[in-house]
Design an enzyme around this catalytic site. Sequence first.
Site, mmCIF file in Angstrom:
data_model
loop_
_atom_site.group_PDB
_atom_site.id
_atom_site.type_symbol
_atom_site.label_atom_id
_atom_site.label_comp_id
_atom_site.label_asym_id
_atom_site.label_seq_id
_atom_site.Cartn_x
_atom_site.Cartn_y
_atom_site.Cartn_z
ATOM 1 N N TYR A 57 15.570 8.693 1.222
ATOM 2 C CA TYR A 57 15.849 7.398 1.095
ATOM 3 C C TYR A 57 15.033 6.845 2.157
ATOM 4 O O TYR A 57 15.479 6.850 3.317
ATOM 5 C CB TYR A 57 16.910 6.667 0.788
ATOM 6 N N GLY A 64 15.097 0.089 -1.685
ATOM 7 C CA GLY A 64 15.911 -0.650 -2.642
ATOM 8 C C GLY A 64 15.766 0.017 -4.017
ATOM 9 O O GLY A 64 16.068 1.243 -4.213
ATOM 10 N N HIS A 87 8.015 -7.428 4.919
ATOM 11 C CA HIS A 87 9.101 -8.153 5.192
ATOM 12 C C HIS A 87 8.895 -9.166 6.344
ATOM 13 O O HIS A 87 9.924 -10.066 6.643
ATOM 14 C CB HIS A 87 10.143 -7.343 5.729
ATOM 15 N N ASN A 199 16.810 -1.993 9.173
ATOM 16 C CA ASN A 199 18.256 -1.927 8.354
ATOM 17 C C ASN A 199 19.349 -1.687 9.057
ATOM 18 O O ASN A 199 20.028 -0.884 9.216
ATOM 19 C CB ASN A 199 17.991 -0.621 7.460
ATOM 20 N N ARG A 302 50.567 -33.689 21.898
ATOM 21 C CA ARG A 302 51.672 -32.791 21.677
ATOM 22 C C ARG A 302 51.311 -31.387 20.901
ATOM 23 O O ARG A 302 51.839 -30.405 21.307
ATOM 24 C CB ARG A 302 52.825 -33.454 20.870
#
Length: 551
Positions: A57, A64, A87, A199, A302
């Site tokens: 892959y 994808g 990208h 990635n 407080r």
Amino acid sequence: MPQHLELDGTNLSPRQVADTARAPRCVTISLAPSAAVRMQASMELKERLLAEEIPIYGVTTGFGDSCDRQISPGRAAELQRNLVQYHLNGTGPIANPAVSRAALLLRANALAHGVSAVRPELVTLLLDCLRHDVLPLIPERGSLGASGDLVPLCYLAAVVDGSGEALHRGRVRPAGDALREEGLEPLRLAPKEGIALINGTSFASAYAVLAAADARELTFATELATAMTFEVLHGNASALHPFIHAHKPHPGQAESARRIRALLDGSRLATSFEDIVVRRERLAGRAGLRLSERIQEKYSLRCAPHIVGIVRDTLEWTDQWLETEINSATDNPLFDADEDALHLGGNFYAGHVGQAMDSLKTTVAGLANLMDRQLALVIDEKFSQGLPPNLVVPRCADDPQAGLHHGFKGMQIAASAVTAEALKQTGPVSVFSRSTEAHNQDIVSMGTISARDARTVNGLVREVAAIHLLALAQALDLRGVERASPAVRAVHSMIRQHSDFVDRDRRLDRDIAAVADLIETGALRRAAERGGPAGSDTSSAPERHLAPAAG
């Protein structure tokens, strides 16, 4: 002497990353020999699988949803270059240089795990970029926080291969030129190296580790502001007693109470329940009377340790999650050289980062809410125990300047506005998953946006803290700073080195920026820890004392 870190993919802490990102000259970093051996073994496994034409892959398949399209091994290197190019479509402002440095370090550490089938030279070049401050220009927007930070990290990859732009020595220039000027050569990406670079969760984690470090400084700033508020209001600090917090033992709550007590140590302004009891008016047979002093403070004093303590406790588990994240192999696929196995998975999913940052930003925004409420008590003459309205310098009625000045009125307005903006940012981003990329990425973490939001909230809260601390420094001068605790006097002295006492209306935006910087850099915290900046003269504050509210 710079600290030396040897990366092996398992030994980084979030604090080391934040420190390196902001002070890179204080550390030297190299790749551990053991990591280089693992990297070489995983690369050799990749080469064997390529020779067998096994579909890998992202190496010999499309990306994808295109994972069912296989290519020949001879075309794999070109595929990596195309992956980076398609990208490069980020939008928005360019990330701060500290974020880019953190991303370089985190990507190098992830690859040093030795299961990503990339060359040791790739990690070495990332570390060389860090050493020489050759920084990728990374647009903030474009990551879903799943399948990794694909878009942002492509800008990092484009520096590695020399095709992009870098910030180097204060100017933007071609990355290849910047590398060569430092005696470095760009790398031609080998099969798997493009997807290994982009990635992963390194961009989200870069924002996250810096946000966590900044949140720690903001916890101190809030504890400091709380201690100073106790002082300027002659507050009853009995709510900080260890007995109370031992009976609700959240660690962060107890630690926050301890720190505020330490900041108040030596104060002659804050009071206690025991003091109030001693100087109270007695009933002397009457059915009732109205006490001249409240026997306990409003919630914003407080309950301050309970509110700050949530941030401290959130940071504890956030740091644990981030330490795991930054010491993980977060790309896909991963190569098991010991078993000769290829594993396809989803370690790029930044869900832990997203959940941690959604939680952290919510708790940190609560600090702004707390300080805004404290500021309201200090500014408003109805609650300030004798301080002048809006902290305006008291003047005689016949003074020509009487009635013309409004002091910190505008500062409170600004603090309220910024607080609202911080609170508005607290909506969780991790619930806004969007199915995308042909429904391959059908559920995503949005972790990067969560981490960026945490950064934004920190900045807003820092501004509120700066405004509050400036008002408190003013109130201390009016009340008598020499009666404050040593730690508070030290902080007051440092603030006065950057912001003068406000004796008439003037612009204060630059003062806010200066004090915000003192918070961000940890300068105020260090001043308090030292008990005073070296060589400072804390006796030079103007003497405009007001009488205590009672007793």
